[in-house]
Enzyme design. Structure first.
Site, PDB file in Angstrom:
ATOM      1  N   SER A  12       0.680  -1.238  -0.013  1.00 17.11           N
ATOM      2  CA  SER A  12       0.038  -0.081  -0.108  1.00 17.11           C
ATOM      3  C   SER A  12       0.857   1.251  -0.004  1.00 17.11           C
ATOM      4  CB  SER A  12      -0.846  -0.118   1.326  1.00 17.11           C
ATOM      5  OG  SER A  12      -1.287   1.267   1.251  1.00 17.11           O
ATOM      6  N   ASP A  39      -4.673   3.417  -1.647  1.00 12.80           N
ATOM      7  CA  ASP A  39      -5.905   3.678  -0.496  1.00 12.80           C
ATOM      8  C   ASP A  39      -6.415   4.885  -0.652  1.00 12.80           C
ATOM      9  OD1 ASP A  39      -6.018   1.254   0.930  1.00 12.80           O
ATOM     10  OD2 ASP A  39      -4.004   1.492   1.454  1.00 12.80           O
ATOM     11  N   MET A  41      -9.270   7.655   0.485  1.00 10.30           N
ATOM     12  CA  MET A  41     -10.189   7.832   1.899  1.00 10.30           C
ATOM     13  C   MET A  41     -10.635   9.255   1.621  1.00 10.30           C
ATOM     14  SD  MET A  41      -7.489   6.323   4.563  1.00 10.30           S
ATOM     15  CE  MET A  41      -6.734   4.857   4.333  1.00 10.30           C
ATOM     16  N   HIS A  70      -8.286   0.898  -3.781  1.00 13.56           N
ATOM     17  CA  HIS A  70      -9.312   0.678  -2.693  1.00 13.56           C
ATOM     18  C   HIS A  70     -10.135   1.921  -2.357  1.00 13.56           C
ATOM     19  CE1 HIS A  70      -9.696  -0.892   1.842  1.00 13.56           C
ATOM     20  NE2 HIS A  70     -10.786  -0.726   1.331  1.00 13.56           N
ATOM     21  N   MET A  72     -12.327   3.708   0.035  1.00 13.61           N
ATOM     22  CA  MET A  72     -13.051   4.142   1.178  1.00 13.61           C
ATOM     23  C   MET A  72     -13.583   5.402   1.227  1.00 13.61           C
ATOM     24  SD  MET A  72      -9.710   2.594   3.259  1.00 13.61           S
ATOM     25  CE  MET A  72      -8.671   2.723   1.806  1.00 13.61           C
ATOM     26  N   ASP A 177      -6.462  -7.044   4.011  1.00 11.58           N
ATOM     27  CA  ASP A 177      -5.876  -5.478   4.103  1.00 11.58           C
ATOM     28  C   ASP A 177      -5.905  -5.173   5.444  1.00 11.58           C
ATOM     29  OD1 ASP A 177      -5.236  -2.975   3.555  1.00 11.58           O
ATOM     30  OD2 ASP A 177      -6.874  -2.311   2.305  1.00 11.58           O
TER      31      ASP A 177
HETATM   32  C1  DX5 Z   1      -6.264   0.782   5.799  1.00 10.05           C
HETATM   33  C2  DX5 Z   1      -5.775   0.676   4.467  1.00 10.05           C
HETATM   34  C3  DX5 Z   1      -4.788  -0.298   4.398  1.00 10.05           C
HETATM   35  C4  DX5 Z   1      -3.240   0.176   4.968  1.00 10.05           C
HETATM   36  C5  DX5 Z   1      -2.910  -1.339   5.400  1.00 10.05           C
HETATM   37  O1  DX5 Z   1      -7.515   1.626   5.792  1.00 10.05           O
HETATM   38  O2  DX5 Z   1      -7.024   0.225   3.580  1.00 10.05           O
HETATM   39  O3  DX5 Z   1      -4.437  -0.753   2.767  1.00 10.05           O
HETATM   40  O4  DX5 Z   1      -2.395   0.919   4.338  1.00 10.05           O
HETATM   41  O5  DX5 Z   1      -1.635  -0.755   6.184  1.00 10.05           O
HETATM   42  P1  DX5 Z   1      -0.815  -1.680   6.889  1.00 10.05           P
HETATM   43  O6  DX5 Z   1      -0.221  -2.824   6.272  1.00 10.05           O
HETATM   44  O7  DX5 Z   1       0.278  -0.820   7.592  1.00 10.05           O
HETATM   45  O8  DX5 Z   1      -1.746  -2.171   7.930  1.00 10.05           O
HETATM   46 ZN    ZN Z   2      -6.460  -0.700   1.593  1.00 13.48          ZN
END
Ligand code: DX5
Ligand code: ZN
Length: 227
Positions: A12, A39, A41, A70, A72, A177
């Site tokens: 990520s 990611d 957000m 991804h 969110m 994830d």
């Molecule tokens: C969380 C993200 C993940 C995150 C994972 O909201 O969707 O992809 O970056 O990070 P680690 O591997 O550090 O838990």
């Molecule tokens: Zn993610």
């Protein structure tokens, strides 16, 4: 061709140096990652803000492997085309992001991208039962989404097992994830996962000028899953 259920490591870029995305992506790909996880957000569905479609379009030419986006965000449907146009290979939306996940999956596939559906830790596996004939991936969140570096939630391993049984022979990836490390990776792979997102566990100890630790970290996760 048979469906590829071999292990894929998807770093990520939330854990990358934000001033250096192009070089960071080149470094993780040179060091042996399989996909690149992005990611997105919105500061509403999750308490953090990250990448819009222009950022995704800007990094796309640097990705030689697979761009795994991804989302969110909520609402999500009106942004799907923009992320597809930015070059996403996979677009994953959350089942909790709106009332009409079936329509959301249709909208993703209509763009030509592969469709993923993500489940927050509190959401049961059964929520995706009637989506399985229209998705390419189910993403199991093993932390509450929003931030990298959180602790893996062990109760999700049973959810992965349930999903693997529900999926049967369908060509659907199970992605994990959150909190993936050499310690947690073998647990989810044994339960049926084949795509492992890892942010902090891949980027720790390295940088674009010292990328070797990225490779060591990727190989450590991979090796831990081999019995
Ligand atoms: C969380 C993200 C993940 C995150 C994972 O909201 O969707 O992809 O970056 O990070 P680690 O591997 O550090 O838990
Ligand atoms: Zn993610």
């Amino acid at each position: 061709m048979t469906f590829d259920r071999s292990l894929k490591i998807a770093p990520s870029i939330l854990s990358a140096d934000f001033a250096n995305f192009g070089l960071e992506i080149q470094a993780i790909e040179d060091q042996g990652c399989d996909w690149v996880h992005v990611d997105v957000m919105d500061g509403h569905f999750v308490p953090n803000l990250t990448f819009g479609p222009p950022l995704c379009a800007a990094i796309r030419p640097h990705i030689k492997t697979v761009m795994d986006v991804h989302l969110m965000i909520s609402p999500v449907d009106q942004y799907i085309e923009a992320y597809a146009a930015a070059g996403a290979d996979y677009i994953t939306a959350h089942v909790e992001a709106g009332a009409h996940t079936h329509r959301t999956m249709q909208a993703i596939r209509a763009t030509g991208a592969k469709a993923g559906v993500a489940l927050n830790p509190a959401t049961p596996a059964g929520e995706v039962e009637y989506l399985l004939d229209m998705v390419d991936m189910v993403c199991v969140m093993t932390v509450n989404p929003g931030f990298g570096g959180q602790k893996f939630i062990h109760s999700q391993i049973e959810k992965v097992r349930q999903l693997r049984a529900m999926i049967g022979d369908r060509p659907i990836h199970i992605e994990i994830d959150g909190g993936v490390t050499p310690e947690t990776a073998p647990l989810v792979v044994a339960a049926g996962a084949d795509v492992l997102v890892a942010g902090s566990a891949v980027f720790k100890g390295g940088s674009v000028s010292n990328p070797a630790p990225y490779g060591e970290n990727i190989r450590a996760i991979r090796a831990a899953t081999v019995k």
